[in-house]
Design an enzyme around this catalytic site. Structure first.
Site, short mmCIF file in Angstrom:
data_model
loop_
_atom_site.label_atom_id
_atom_site.label_comp_id
_atom_site.label_asym_id
_atom_site.label_seq_id
_atom_site.Cartn_x
_atom_site.Cartn_y
_atom_site.Cartn_z
N GLY A 252 0.80 -1.01 0.13
CA GLY A 252 0.07 0.11 0.15
C GLY A 252 0.71 1.27 -0.10
N CYS B 207 6.13 0.11 7.01
CA CYS B 207 5.55 1.30 6.23
C CYS B 207 6.79 1.62 5.44
CB CYS B 207 5.16 2.20 7.23
SG CYS B 207 4.55 3.66 6.46
N LEU B 208 6.46 2.05 4.05
CA LEU B 208 7.63 2.49 3.27
C LEU B 208 8.31 3.63 3.87
CD1 LEU B 208 6.35 1.71 -0.34
CD2 LEU B 208 7.88 0.20 0.99
N HIS C 251 -2.53 7.31 7.16
CA HIS C 251 -1.84 8.21 6.48
C HIS C 251 -2.46 9.55 5.96
CE1 HIS C 251 2.03 6.43 6.30
NE2 HIS C 251 1.58 5.22 5.81
N GLN D 107 2.81 10.14 1.29
CA GLN D 107 3.97 9.25 1.24
C GLN D 107 4.91 9.60 0.31
OE1 GLN D 107 2.48 5.19 2.20
NE2 GLN D 107 4.42 5.20 3.31
N HIS E 196 -4.41 1.14 7.35
CA HIS E 196 -3.07 1.64 7.81
C HIS E 196 -3.01 2.95 6.60
CE1 HIS E 196 1.67 1.48 7.90
NE2 HIS E 196 1.40 2.02 6.68
N GLU E 197 -3.44 2.44 5.50
CA GLU E 197 -3.16 3.67 4.44
C GLU E 197 -4.18 4.91 4.85
OE1 GLU E 197 -1.03 3.66 2.59
OE2 GLU E 197 -0.39 1.32 3.14
ZN ZN Z 1 2.59 3.42 5.93
#
Ligand code: ZN
Length: 164
Positions: free
Chosen positions: A44, A87-88, A133, A49, A129-130
């Site tokens: 994701g 998480c990236l 963000h 991000q 999670h997304e």
């Molecule tokens: Zn993330």
């Protein structure tokens, strides 16, 4: 492809604003986000991000890419589940996070159609999670203070890289 914004970048803490136009620009952003997500082996990726403070994210939990625009979480199960998340924006950080097992969501597709559906398991997890963000909420906010303390050094290193 986009550059990934790391923890420490202020854009990750901003609440994103709604997407209002569903034209070619949005399609290009979504395509580039999908490309970036795959490049970094993510499941994701949310617009903040990549430095875009808009309510859009992409995800792929094994059935191909989905673009989610202006999401809402309408219902969340009281039943929770703990699973390890990454998480990236937090390279090499993996943490157990408790989230609702299933959720009912509403969002728009890339062409602006409204979808309402129930998600469970991994899809529900990634969606939550997304969605976080877009609200400026990050993986570390879902950890216990004790875990955050233990990860302090690692987190500080990520912040340093984010400011380069
Ligand atoms: Zn993330």
């Amino acid at each position: 492809m986009y550059r990934i914004r790391l923890f420490g970048d202020p854009v990750l803490r901003k609440k994103s604003s709604p997407v209002t136009s569903f034209g070619e620009d949005l399609k290009r952003v979504a395509e580039k986000m999908i490309e970036t997500m795959y490049h970094y082996d993510g499941v994701g990726l949310a617009a903040p991000q990549v430095g875009i403070s808009k309510r859009i994210f992409v995800m792929d939990v094994g059935n191909g890419p989905i673009v989610v625009v202006n999401p809402e979480i309408l219902e969340m199960s009281e039943e929770k589940e703990v699973m390890e998340e990454g998480c990236l924006s937090f390279p090499e950080v993996f943490e157990n996070v408790e989230r609702s097992k299933w959720i009912k969501v509403r969002y728009q597709t890339i062409s602006g159609e409204t979808v309402e559906e129930y998600l469970e398991g991994y899809a529900a997890r990634v969606f939550q999670h997304e969605y976080d963000h877009l609200e400026g909420i990050l993986l570390i906010d879902r950890m216990s203070p004790a875990r955050r303390m233990l990860l302090r050094k690692k987190l500080m290193d990520i912040v340093k890289v984010s400011r380069r």
